[in-house]
Write an enzyme that holds these catalytic residues in place. Structure first.
Site, PDB file in Angstrom:
ATOM      1  N   LYS A 259       3.307   0.856  18.724  1.00 23.37           N
ATOM      2  CA  LYS A 259       4.583   1.680  18.627  1.00 23.37           C
ATOM      3  C   LYS A 259       5.251   2.007  19.897  1.00 23.37           C
ATOM      4  CE  LYS A 259       4.131   3.132  13.813  1.00 23.37           C
ATOM      5  NZ  LYS A 259       2.999   2.173  13.505  1.00 23.37           N
TER       6      LYS A 259
ATOM      7  N   HIS B 232      14.638   7.108   4.518  1.00 22.68           N
ATOM      8  CA  HIS B 232      13.960   5.959   5.116  1.00 22.68           C
ATOM      9  C   HIS B 232      14.503   4.333   4.549  1.00 22.68           C
ATOM     10  CE1 HIS B 232       9.661   3.979   6.131  1.00 22.68           C
ATOM     11  NE2 HIS B 232      10.573   3.167   6.222  1.00 22.68           N
TER      12      HIS B 232
ATOM     13  N   HIS C 267       3.176   9.987   3.842  1.00 20.28           N
ATOM     14  CA  HIS C 267       3.949   9.038   4.559  1.00 20.28           C
ATOM     15  C   HIS C 267       3.805   7.690   3.874  1.00 20.28           C
ATOM     16  CE1 HIS C 267       4.813  12.069   7.436  1.00 20.28           C
ATOM     17  NE2 HIS C 267       3.556  12.261   7.410  1.00 20.28           N
TER      18      HIS C 267
ATOM     19  N   GLU D 169      12.399  -0.905  10.293  1.00 23.35           N
ATOM     20  CA  GLU D 169      12.597   0.309   9.461  1.00 23.35           C
ATOM     21  C   GLU D 169      13.467   1.331  10.197  1.00 23.35           C
ATOM     22  OE1 GLU D 169       9.031   1.657   8.044  1.00 23.35           O
ATOM     23  OE2 GLU D 169       8.449  -0.452   7.270  1.00 23.35           O
TER      24      GLU D 169
ATOM     25  N   ARG E  11       5.285  -8.735   9.359  1.00 28.01           N
ATOM     26  CA  ARG E  11       4.897  -9.418   8.207  1.00 28.01           C
ATOM     27  C   ARG E  11       5.457  -9.073   6.979  1.00 28.01           C
ATOM     28  NH1 ARG E  11       3.906  -4.617   5.776  1.00 28.01           N
ATOM     29  NH2 ARG E  11       3.044  -2.655   6.861  1.00 28.01           N
TER      30      ARG E  11
END
Length: 665
Positions: free
Chosen positions: A116, A208, A235, A275, A292
């Site tokens: 990340k 989100h 989450h 995202e 993916r």
């Protein structure tokens, strides 16, 4: 097109891939662990290869065994699904080395998004907007805590190699930081063999929103609309929908083109998801990219009419994308609800159990159920506790939401605790109906979501009593062995010479015992329960109860699991069991004075020592089950006398864990 592919996964995603492959005439190979020997994905595949013991690290995470299975079966390609090895660059590279096509992006793309922190740096260089945070290589806890302090609490700790909410903790103050960091690093190390962390500013009330993107080997890329995944626990997503409510064409284009820019920055190929966190002022920030297929991909399929697994296979074969951006059209609205074996009232802890009774709603063009289990299957401690994904579609959000609530009310599962009631409460609460969505939705509306259906005893007790009586009569008839089957003494309808046909039973329902009398009068029953009298008729055919009350005919479903019953009515489920005469045996209370395991699982680490004086709320040990960690804390001040298990030990739910003596005031 490939002639044969191997699916390096299990459960519902393996079954999902098999269905598309079969439609395309592509043969499939499944892999399975000891725990999955009789699993549905094994039964559906054309071939299946055993790859190891039940723990994922001894089976589904062993790339060499999966590649060996591909070589043995002459599979030309491997579809990794999601989770396990789906975002493992080393495995993708090993596939290439052995001449097996990895159905996913290239090795470099996986590696660049696998961290990340590295992903943030790449996106920053590409001009993609980022959430403020620390993404550096210095992993000293003091450096991470200093970064959190400088950006201001609350912050979010995230594993750089993470996904699915693993290795992620929200931290509200400096006092919580050290414990949260240790837990996040431990969970990340167990899930990804990497405990590198980043720290980000925790945004207040964001949504989100993620974009499904696709690229072919010619470099052509498109986005297939967006999904709103704001409603989450731990989450992890619970209910997703597409398209995102309130999304304008202008904002969709801006976010979609940013997603394409992000993918181009890493020379992406195949299916992926970018995202974002979306603020109320329409500003948005890159959060991460999943290299993916996503769990929630079916809702994109429902609103676009496309099969994304088919696209994956075609792109992996070198074919160009079948559509241009201008040819992508959104039709209607779709929801996906994740049905889990978990206890929402116990912090969503996963549970094990056997699916003694399983009846999903009927599938149609409006309702789809993606699952990897059947009635009688066991929910194992070793894997994610998902039972199924319930997907619905209709022409508008309101109509699709009505489809969802109806389908949830028709879902029948007994034998283990599930989140079905919670999902129904969520889907029918006013804020969700009004699309008042953000990532804190569950905490904000807890009173609306965490309530138990309290049935109408006056209505439900007579129905439950009749259902039980009909069940007992049917069972008695099946086991009867009388020489004269026409003898009234062999009958099971409580026949008495010169007396009424009366039955007396005691039911335990809603945490109370009720004495009930049923008097049979021909085809009708007069039921006296809880101070009320009801006249009704009914028959039981398989698990369907046909009822008539004052001329009102209805149907219900009766599920029998061991000695308990569930009567599924349109108003909700009524759980009950028969109470028999007291045998005089004393109840085993354990008598150990210890804290008990809330679930089946594995001891991860002990956080205290024998003899320690412990304060209320102090962590004692950490358990892990179904890819989740749970910290056992002291309920009050006391002293640890003994731990009954060590790190790595398997523990049954309910087992005593700690001999804990309460301190005297």
């Amino acid at each position: 097109m490939f002639k044969k592919i191997l699916i390096a996964n299990r459960g519902e995603i393996a079954c999902r891939i098999i269905k598309t492959a079969r439609r395309m005439g592509v043969a499939t190979v499944a892999v399975y662990s000891d725990a999955d020997r009789d699993a549905l994905h094994v039964k559906l595949a054309d071939e299946a290869i055993h790859i190891g013991a039940a723990p994922a690290r001894e089976s589904y995470l062993l790339g060499d065994k999966i590649l060996a299975a591909a070589q043995i079966t002459h599979a030309q390609a491997i579809h990794p699904g999601y989770g396990f090895l789906s975002e493992n660059a080393d495995f993708a590279a090993a596939c290439a080395d052995q001449g097996v096509v990895f159905i996913g992006p290239g090795v470099a793309a996986i590696a660049s998004m696998g961290s990340k922190s590295a992903a943030k740096r790449i996106m920053e260089q590409a001009g993609v907007p980022l959430v403020p945070g620390y993404h550096g290589n210095d992993q000293d806890p003091a450096r991470l805590k200093s970064a959190a302090q400088s950006m201001g609490y609350p912050v979010l700790l995230k594993a750089t190699a993470g996904g699915g909410g693993k290795g992620m903790r929200q931290v509200s103050s400096a006092d919580e930081f050290d414990e949260a960091l240790a837990a996040a690093k431990r969970e990340s190390l167990a899930s990804f063999s990497d405990d590198t962390m980043l720290v980000e500013k925790y945004l207040i009330k964001p949504r989100h929103v993620e974009f499904q993107i696709f690229f072919d080997h010619l470099g052509h890329g498109i986005y297939l609309a967006e999904r709103d995944c704001s409603v989450q626990r731990r989450h992890q997503k619970i209910i997703e929908e597409a398209p995102a409510p309130g999304m304008t064409d202008t904002l969709r284009q801006a976010m979609g083109e940013t997603a394409i820019t992000a993918a181009r920055a890493i020379d992406y190929r195949g299916a992926g998801t970018v995202e974002f966190l979306l603020q109320q002022d329409d500003s948005f920030y890159f959060m991460e990219m999943n290299t993916r297929l996503q769990v929630e991909h079916p809702i994109t399929e429902m609103i676009t009419g496309l099969d994304l697994v088919e696209w994956q296979l075609r792109v992996a074969c070198g074919e160009p994308l079948p559509l241009t951006q201008e040819a992508v059209h959104i039709r209607g609205h779709a929801f996906e609800a994740r049905v889990y074996a978990e206890d929402p009232d116990n912090d969503f802890l996963p549970v094990t159990g056997t699916l003694d009774f399983l009846r999903p709603p009927d599938e149609s063009r409006y309702v789809r159920v993606d699952t990897g289990v059947c009635q009688g299957d066991h929910i194992s401690v070793y894997y994610d506790p998902m039972i199924a994904k319930l997907i619905v579609w209709d022409e508008s959000r309101d109509r699709a939401l009505q489809r969802l609530s109806t389908a949830l009310s028709q879902y029948r599962i007994s034998g283990t605790v599930t989140n079905l009631d919670f999902l129904y409460n969520l889907a029918t609460c006013h804020p969700f109906e009004e699309a008042q969505l953000d990532t804190g939705f569950i905490d904000e509306h807890a009173q609306l979501l965490f309530h138990t259906h309290r049935g109408n005893l006056e209505r439900e007790l007579p129905l439950a009593a009749l259902a039980l009586l009909l069940h007992k009569q049917r069972r008695a008839k099946l086991t009867a062995s009388c020489i004269d089957p026409y003898s009234p003494w062999q009958d099971t309808n409580a026949w008495r010479l010169n007396g009424p046909h009366s039955h007396h039973i005691t039911l335990h329902c809603q945490q109370q015992d009720y004495a009930i009398e049923l008097e049979q009068r021909g085809t009708q029953y007069r039921v006296r329960a809880a101070g009320h009298e009801t006249l009704l008729a009914g028959t039981l055919e398989d698990d369907t109860l046909h009822l008539e009350i004052d001329g009102h005919r209805r149907r219900a479903t009766l599920a029998h699991t061991h000695d308990s019953f569930t009567l599924y009515l349109p108003e909700g489920a009524c759980h009950f069991h028969e109470v028999f005469a007291d045998t005089g045996e004393a109840e085993d209370t354990g008598g150990d004075g210890g804290l008990r395991a809330p679930m089946n699982g594995t001891i991860v680490t002990l956080l205290a020592r024998v003899g320690d004086q412990i304060e209320t709320g102090a962590p004692l040990l950490v358990m892990e089950a179904m890819k989740m960690e749970h910290t056992i804390r002291a309920p009050c001040p006391g002293i640890v006398q003994a731990f009954y298990y060590e790190s790595g030990d398997l523990v049954d739910g309910g087992a005593a864990l700690v001999d804990f003596v309460v301190s005297e005031e």
